[in-house]
Scaffold this motif. Sequence first.
Motif, short mmCIF file in Angstrom:
data_model
loop_
_atom_site.label_atom_id
_atom_site.label_comp_id
_atom_site.label_asym_id
_atom_site.label_seq_id
_atom_site.Cartn_x
_atom_site.Cartn_y
_atom_site.Cartn_z
N ARG A 21 0.82 -1.21 0.00
CA ARG A 21 0.00 0.00 0.00
C ARG A 21 0.85 1.26 0.00
N ASP A 22 2.10 1.19 0.48
CA ASP A 22 2.98 2.35 0.52
C ASP A 22 3.54 2.70 -0.85
N TRP A 23 3.52 1.76 -1.79
CA TRP A 23 4.12 2.00 -3.11
C TRP A 23 3.11 2.05 -4.25
N LEU A 24 1.94 1.44 -4.06
CA LEU A 24 0.96 1.38 -5.13
C LEU A 24 -0.31 2.11 -4.74
N ARG A 25 -1.01 2.66 -5.74
CA ARG A 25 -2.31 3.27 -5.50
C ARG A 25 -3.27 2.82 -6.59
N VAL A 26 -4.56 2.89 -6.29
CA VAL A 26 -5.60 2.47 -7.21
C VAL A 26 -6.23 3.71 -7.82
N VAL A 27 -6.17 3.81 -9.16
CA VAL A 27 -6.66 4.98 -9.86
C VAL A 27 -7.70 4.53 -10.89
N SER A 28 -8.81 5.25 -10.95
CA SER A 28 -9.82 4.97 -11.96
C SER A 28 -9.45 5.74 -13.23
N THR A 29 -9.11 5.02 -14.29
CA THR A 29 -8.71 5.68 -15.53
C THR A 29 -9.90 6.00 -16.41
N SER A 30 -10.94 5.17 -16.35
CA SER A 30 -12.19 5.44 -17.05
C SER A 30 -13.30 4.69 -16.33
N ARG A 31 -14.50 4.79 -16.83
CA ARG A 31 -15.63 4.16 -16.15
C ARG A 31 -15.48 2.64 -16.16
N GLY A 32 -15.40 2.06 -14.95
CA GLY A 32 -15.29 0.61 -14.83
C GLY A 32 -13.88 0.06 -14.98
N VAL A 33 -12.89 0.95 -15.13
CA VAL A 33 -11.50 0.50 -15.29
C VAL A 33 -10.67 1.10 -14.16
N TYR A 34 -10.03 0.24 -13.38
CA TYR A 34 -9.14 0.67 -12.31
C TYR A 34 -7.73 0.19 -12.63
N PHE B 52 3.39 5.21 -6.83
CA PHE B 52 3.46 6.60 -6.40
C PHE B 52 4.67 7.24 -7.05
N ASN B 53 4.57 8.52 -7.38
CA ASN B 53 5.71 9.23 -7.94
C ASN B 53 6.65 9.63 -6.80
N VAL B 54 7.85 9.09 -6.81
CA VAL B 54 8.84 9.37 -5.79
C VAL B 54 9.96 10.18 -6.42
N VAL B 55 10.21 11.38 -5.87
CA VAL B 55 11.24 12.25 -6.40
C VAL B 55 12.37 12.32 -5.37
N ASN B 56 13.55 11.98 -5.81
CA ASN B 56 14.72 12.08 -4.93
C ASN B 56 15.35 13.44 -5.07
N ASP B 57 15.51 14.14 -3.93
CA ASP B 57 16.12 15.47 -3.93
C ASP B 57 17.52 15.43 -3.31
N GLU B 58 18.29 14.41 -3.68
CA GLU B 58 19.62 14.25 -3.09
C GLU B 58 20.57 15.35 -3.54
#
Length: 126
Positions: A96-109, A114-120
């Motif tokens: 759950r810390d790395w993935l998310r569920v997004v609805s791209t269209s009706r009935g499609v998940y 997650f977008n992780v940006v390194n500011d090193e």
Amino acid sequence: MAPIAKKSGAKKGPKVTKKFIINASQPASDKIFDVSAFEKFLNERIKVDGRVGNLGETIKISQQGEGKIEIIAHNELSGRYLKYLTKKFLKKMQLRDWLRVVSTSRGVYELKFFNVVNDEGEEDED
């Protein structure tokens, strides 16, 4: 006073058929998400008429290609419920810390990282 008419039999509306697709091809190709285990989880957890394991002929769950699961429901089934179960599976597998569920269209998940940006580079300037 008017007589009360009794209704004979319950009226059945038109049969509702809904099709949902959960696309997990991105994490499945990186070998961190097991699609067959997720399909088994859905088979065990989806409730029909308030009972778990009561799928019968009303709900069909099948794996479509690489990392896609198709759910065909012949009764009322909400997409939010499938999203809830997907999040529950991700939490169980500690993803759950790395993935998310997004609805791209009706009935499609779709499962996305997650977008992780390194500011090193900015930290080294101090």
